[in-house]
Design a protein around this motif. Structure first.
Motif: not given
Length: 418
Positions: A122-133, A392-409
């Motif tokens: 899921l983190m890898a997918k998050l990377v892909t989304n960040a790269q795309t954005t 605090n963990a969710v707060r770190q995730l919100h640095y990354f673009p919104a996506s289904d992957v981020r929601t799953a995490l």
């Protein structure tokens, strides 16, 4: 020849009854501050109700398009697995920890236990989304001018995705090796006086050591194939942290960690980081490195993994006092669990119950410990602290673009709220 379905069923049968999903066995660490978040609020799913762990994992698997099947035992040759099963037969009736640990590894049903590899994917997918954005504007310009993507860029993305999948497998292998090695018990003749029983336990220890080493060797082999010195150093450091985590607390005659009168939650956080959060934190950061994201993204991924590991362990610790179905009243406890440490900080005389003179767990009155902890406010403090980790963990995730992957995490993290 690899492990057959029949071998899995046989080993699953030998290793005992099904485990509850929330029973999770779990290091240099900055002490986390326990402050309220002033400018950040959790998603509604985290505020209004506790997310269901099984549903969060199932939804994440569906999002990836395949079930989360790592099962490192599949890498054992068929004849090797036959030897393991034969050894397990000797352990039936001895209550050797390896039986329960093996059950956790081979059971692949709705209550999936192997989630660390899933989180890495899921983190890898998050990377892909960040790269795309990040590259959206530049990609649009290139498409407008050239009407095609650069072939080398496509190949590079495929290589990064492969390495990230390998890292997910490595994370699961290292964690599995650690679990199996923790199945080694102290077989001192001072504790076990029956000769035949002692021999069976010694045999179980041999299986635990060799099997754990086998998975660790495969993880190291795959780690070297990544050809990234920084990632190799980080994951190798996690293995070192596992060892250091065993020496944060003193141990009784049976090798179980016990607190002292001076034990604090800082000690618990350091122990938890070494024993479990280190692997999650460094693996999340490594995913960012392989994805070539900036240092800020790497730092936030590391912090997310660390906070997830701490929340995960805190949730597990509280289940000893909350889930009476899984942990019946009077059953053994983890004597360095967070609620016990929190109660000990408030009442130092509690050490006489947790670590009585004689240094053996046989003299511990688990009923009395449960009663004292539940009558105090340690469980409420543990609940508040777990909520703080989750926030605090969710707060770190919100640095990354919104996506289904981020929601799953986010759903996975929120399901750890007590």
């Amino acid at each position: 020849m690899f492990l057959s379905k029949g071998s899995f069923l046989a080993l699953s049968f030998l290793s005992g009854a099904r485990l509850n999903t929330h029973s999770i066995i779990s290091s240099r660490c900055d002490v986390l501050t326990f402050n309220r978040l002033s400018v950040f609020s959790l998603p509604k799913c985290c505020v209004r109700r506790k997310s269901d762990w099984n549903r969060a994992i199932s939804d994440a698997e569906k999002l990836l398009g395949h079930p989360n099947i790592f099962l490192p035992l599949q890498s054992l040759p068929g004849d090797g697995m036959a030897s393991v099963i034969g050894g397990m037969q000797k352990l039936v009736g001895t209550n050797h920890p390896l039986l329960k640990i093996t059950k956790r590894l081979v059971y692949n049903g709705q209550k999936n236990m192997q989630t660390r590899g899933l989180i890495m994917l899921l983190m890898a997918k998050l990377v892909t989304n960040a790269q795309t954005t990040t590259a959206a504007a530049a990609a649009t310009t290139r498409l407008r001018n050239a009407r095609m993507l650069n072939a080398d860029a496509i190949n590079l993305s495929e290589d990064i995705e492969t390495n990230q999948r390998h890292l997910a497998t490595i994370t699961e292998l290292v964690h599995t090796a650690h679990l199996i090695h923790k199945g080694v018990v102290n077989v001192s003749e001072l504790i076990y006086t029956e000769g035949l029983f002692l021999e069976d336990l010694q045999f179980g220890n041999k299986i635990a050591i060799l099997l754990g080493d086998y998975f660790l060797a495969n993880a190291n082999l795959l780690l070297g194939s990544l050809r990234n010195p920084e990632v190799v150093y980080m994951i190798s450091g996690c293995i070192r942290d596992f060892v250091e985590g065993e020496f944060v607390f003193k141990q009784n005659l049976k090798g179980n960690a016990v607190p002292s009168a001076a034990t604090t939650m800082q000690d618990w956080e350091i122990k938890t980081y070494y024993s479990s959060a280190s692997l999650l934190a460094n693996s999340c950061k490594a995913i960012m490195i392989l994805g070539k994201l900036d240092e800020d993204s790497q730092a936030r991924a590391f912090e997310f993994g660390k906070l997830l590991g701490l929340a995960w362990q805190l949730f597990t610790d509280t289940q000893y006092f909350i889930d009476e179905k899984l942990h019946p009243f009077g059953s053994p406890l983890d004597l360095i669990s967070a609620p016990i440490v929190l109660h000990l900080q408030k009442d130092p005389t509690f050490i006489d119950c947790v670590n009585p003179k004689g240094n053996t767990s046989d003299q511990v009155d688990y009923r009395q410990i449960r009663t004292l902890v539940k009558d105090g406010d340690a469980l409420q403090h543990a609940t508040d602290l777990c909520r703080n980790y989750v926030q605090n963990a969710v707060r770190q995730l919100h640095y990354f673009p919104a996506s289904d992957v981020r929601t799953a995490l986010v759903n996975i993290v929120c399901s750890l709220q007590i």
